[in-house]
Design a protein around this motif. Structure first.
Motif, short mmCIF file in Angstrom:
data_model
loop_
_atom_site.label_atom_id
_atom_site.label_comp_id
_atom_site.label_asym_id
_atom_site.label_seq_id
_atom_site.Cartn_x
_atom_site.Cartn_y
_atom_site.Cartn_z
N PRO A 1 20.59 17.43 8.82
CA PRO A 1 22.08 18.52 8.65
C PRO A 1 22.07 19.19 10.04
CG PRO A 1 20.33 19.39 7.65
CD PRO A 1 19.78 17.96 8.14
N GLN A 2 23.42 19.70 10.41
CA GLN A 2 23.40 20.52 11.63
C GLN A 2 23.71 21.91 11.14
OE1 GLN A 2 27.14 19.04 13.29
NE2 GLN A 2 26.26 17.18 14.10
N VAL A 3 23.16 22.83 11.41
CA VAL A 3 22.98 24.23 11.05
C VAL A 3 23.28 25.27 11.93
CG1 VAL A 3 21.18 23.56 9.35
CG2 VAL A 3 20.68 24.44 11.51
N GLU A 4 23.77 26.32 11.51
CA GLU A 4 24.17 27.79 12.24
C GLU A 4 23.47 28.86 12.04
OE1 GLU A 4 28.33 28.17 12.35
OE2 GLU A 4 28.68 26.49 13.70
N PRO A 5 22.97 29.49 12.53
CA PRO A 5 22.24 30.77 12.10
C PRO A 5 23.15 31.88 11.68
CG PRO A 5 22.42 30.73 14.60
CD PRO A 5 23.00 29.44 14.21
N VAL A 6 22.69 32.48 10.67
CA VAL A 6 23.71 33.65 9.99
C VAL A 6 23.08 34.92 9.91
CG1 VAL A 6 24.95 34.37 7.86
CG2 VAL A 6 24.95 31.94 8.55
N ARG A 7 23.56 35.87 10.67
CA ARG A 7 22.82 37.41 10.58
C ARG A 7 22.55 37.70 9.19
NH1 ARG A 7 25.63 41.73 14.28
NH2 ARG A 7 25.02 39.84 15.91
N GLY A 8 21.42 37.89 9.05
CA GLY A 8 21.00 38.64 7.74
C GLY A 8 20.79 37.67 6.68
N GLY A 9 20.99 36.44 7.03
CA GLY A 9 20.88 35.50 5.88
C GLY A 9 20.62 34.13 6.40
N PRO A 10 20.43 33.30 5.33
CA PRO A 10 19.91 31.94 5.86
C PRO A 10 20.89 31.17 6.75
CG PRO A 10 20.49 31.71 3.43
CD PRO A 10 20.69 33.27 3.97
N ASP A 11 20.33 30.15 7.33
CA ASP A 11 21.26 29.16 8.28
C ASP A 11 22.28 28.54 7.29
OD1 ASP A 11 19.65 30.23 10.21
OD2 ASP A 11 18.42 28.17 10.41
N ARG A 12 23.33 28.42 7.85
CA ARG A 12 24.24 27.76 7.16
C ARG A 12 24.77 26.16 7.70
NH1 ARG A 12 29.89 30.67 8.16
NH2 ARG A 12 29.48 29.87 9.91
N ILE A 13 24.85 25.30 6.85
CA ILE A 13 24.81 23.90 7.29
C ILE A 13 26.42 23.63 7.60
CG2 ILE A 13 24.86 21.47 6.46
CD1 ILE A 13 22.53 22.19 4.61
N VAL A 14 26.58 23.25 8.58
CA VAL A 14 28.11 23.03 9.03
C VAL A 14 28.50 21.85 9.54
CG1 VAL A 14 28.14 25.41 10.52
CG2 VAL A 14 27.33 23.13 11.62
N GLY A 15 27.54 20.67 9.06
CA GLY A 15 27.78 19.29 9.19
C GLY A 15 26.30 18.56 9.22
N TYR A 16 26.61 17.19 9.58
CA TYR A 16 25.28 16.38 9.53
C TYR A 16 25.65 15.16 10.71
CZ TYR A 16 24.98 18.04 4.58
OH TYR A 16 24.68 18.74 3.45
N THR A 17 24.26 14.77 10.97
CA THR A 17 24.28 13.82 12.11
C THR A 17 23.32 12.48 11.39
OG1 THR A 17 24.28 15.38 13.70
CG2 THR A 17 23.23 13.19 14.48
N GLY A 18 23.83 11.41 11.74
CA GLY A 18 23.15 10.22 11.42
C GLY A 18 22.94 9.27 12.76
N HIS A 19 21.96 8.90 12.84
CA HIS A 19 21.44 8.04 13.92
C HIS A 19 20.66 6.82 13.76
CE1 HIS A 19 17.46 9.95 14.42
NE2 HIS A 19 18.22 10.89 14.07
N ALA A 20 20.69 5.66 14.36
CA ALA A 20 20.05 4.57 14.38
C ALA A 20 19.95 3.83 15.67
CB ALA A 20 20.52 3.73 13.25
N SER A 21 18.83 3.13 16.02
CA SER A 21 18.54 2.27 17.21
C SER A 21 18.30 0.99 16.95
CB SER A 21 17.47 3.20 17.86
OG SER A 21 16.15 2.96 17.22
N VAL A 22 18.65 0.14 17.92
CA VAL A 22 18.48 -1.45 17.49
C VAL A 22 17.95 -1.99 18.93
CG1 VAL A 22 19.73 -3.54 17.25
CG2 VAL A 22 20.34 -1.38 16.00
N SER A 23 17.01 -2.77 18.79
CA SER A 23 16.49 -3.41 20.12
C SER A 23 16.61 -4.95 19.78
CB SER A 23 15.13 -2.89 20.33
OG SER A 23 14.18 -3.57 19.28
N PHE A 24 16.74 -5.67 21.12
CA PHE A 24 16.67 -6.91 21.01
C PHE A 24 16.40 -7.49 22.48
CE2 PHE A 24 21.01 -5.42 22.47
CZ PHE A 24 21.27 -6.31 23.33
#
Length: 297
Positions: free
Chosen positions: A155-178
């Protein structure tokens, strides 16, 4: 006067000379007596000489028993004295390096896919679609050693003053070799960017493993011959000669880093319309041999 018999002469010899000179036969009898005495003395001398010879032969056989058997007499072993000037011995250590340039015949490529989105489902779906498209394309191009290196999702998070971090999005990645050949690389790189990949993480040109092994074997032989020839030359200059090989150490060195190509992430950028130009060059293989030899005068 009649001649005396041998028995009478023997009796006269035993009894003295009284009867010998009383008649005309006394002179002849004396001669016979002298002859008898001489024979007795000769016999005695012969016996004495035989005893002396026997003693001498006995002593010879005692001290030289092998002489009679036709063998050389074995000398009594004695401790050998230390050599006054022992043969000087030493060692020579040196090294030689052999080098050879080997053409790069293959290219190892690592591609990456990265997807960002507001929801996890959207990112997961996009990552799966891109990965499948890229793998299908590379299989159609008959590349070698096609492998999915890694797959990640966070997940992608942002800090929140006085509270827990907030999820603002997601990142997915993969790598391929040949692996492919350099003549196909440019087309495959541009085609991969058109079929799901958005990052060329690494491209490395190398020789074939069989070419590297053959080069190392030939270079090890060449460097060893060079090192031994130098050892002989050094020994001759020092007035000694090489008599043995103490140690040989072979060390392989690739002194030239393989050519690499790395591009920045091209997220959502338009794919190149033409093949990417590449240059393969060569790789230098070197082998260093350390030799130590023993020397003596």
């Amino acid at each position: 006067m009649p001649m005396k018999s041998a028995r009478e002469v023997q009796k006269m010899t035993q009894c003295g000379w009284s009867e010998v000179g009383h008649d005309g036969g006394g002179v002849g009898g004396a001669k016979q007596v002298d002859a008898g005495v001489g024979v007795a003395r000769g016999a005695e001398r012969f016996r004495l000489a035989a005893r002396v010879i026997g003693w001498a032969v006995g002593l010879w056989l005692f001290y030289f028993p092998g002489f009679v058997c036709g063998e050389a007499a074995s000398p009594t072993p004695v401790a050998s004295a230390a050599t006054a000037n022992p043969t000087p011995e030493g060692k020579i250590s040196l090294e030689a390096t052999a080098r050879k340039r080997v053409p790069n015949k293959v290219a190892d490529v690592v591609l990456a896919i990265q997807v960002d989105g507001r929801t996890g489902d959207a990112v997961s779906s996009a990552l799966s679609q891109r990965s499948q498209t890229l793998l299908d394309y590379l299989r159609q191009q008959a590349v070698d050693q096609l492998t999915t290196e890694e797959v990640g999702f966070e997940p992608q998070v942002e800090p929140v003053r006085g509270g827990p971090d907030r999820i603002v999005g997601y990142t997915g990645h993969a790598s391929v070799s040949f692996r492919t050949t350099p003549d196909k690389l440019g087309t495959l790189l541009s085609g991969s960017l058109e079929h799901g990949a958005n990052t060329i993480t690494q491209t490395q040109f190398t020789p074939l493993e069989s070419d590297i092994d053959a080069a190392r074997r030939d270079l090890a032989i060449e460097a060893t011959k060079t090192a031994l020839a130098r050892a002989d030359a050094v020994a001759q200059a020092a007035g000694v000669r090489v008599v043995r090989i103490e140690d040989i150490t072979v060390r392989s060195e690739e002194s030239v880093v393989p050519l690499q190509f790395k591009s920045a992430r091209a997220m959502e950028a338009p794919a190149p319309a033409r093949a990417i130009e590449t240059a393969t060059s060569e790789q230098e293989i070197s082998v260093r041999v350390l030799v130590q030899v023993g020397t003596c005068k």
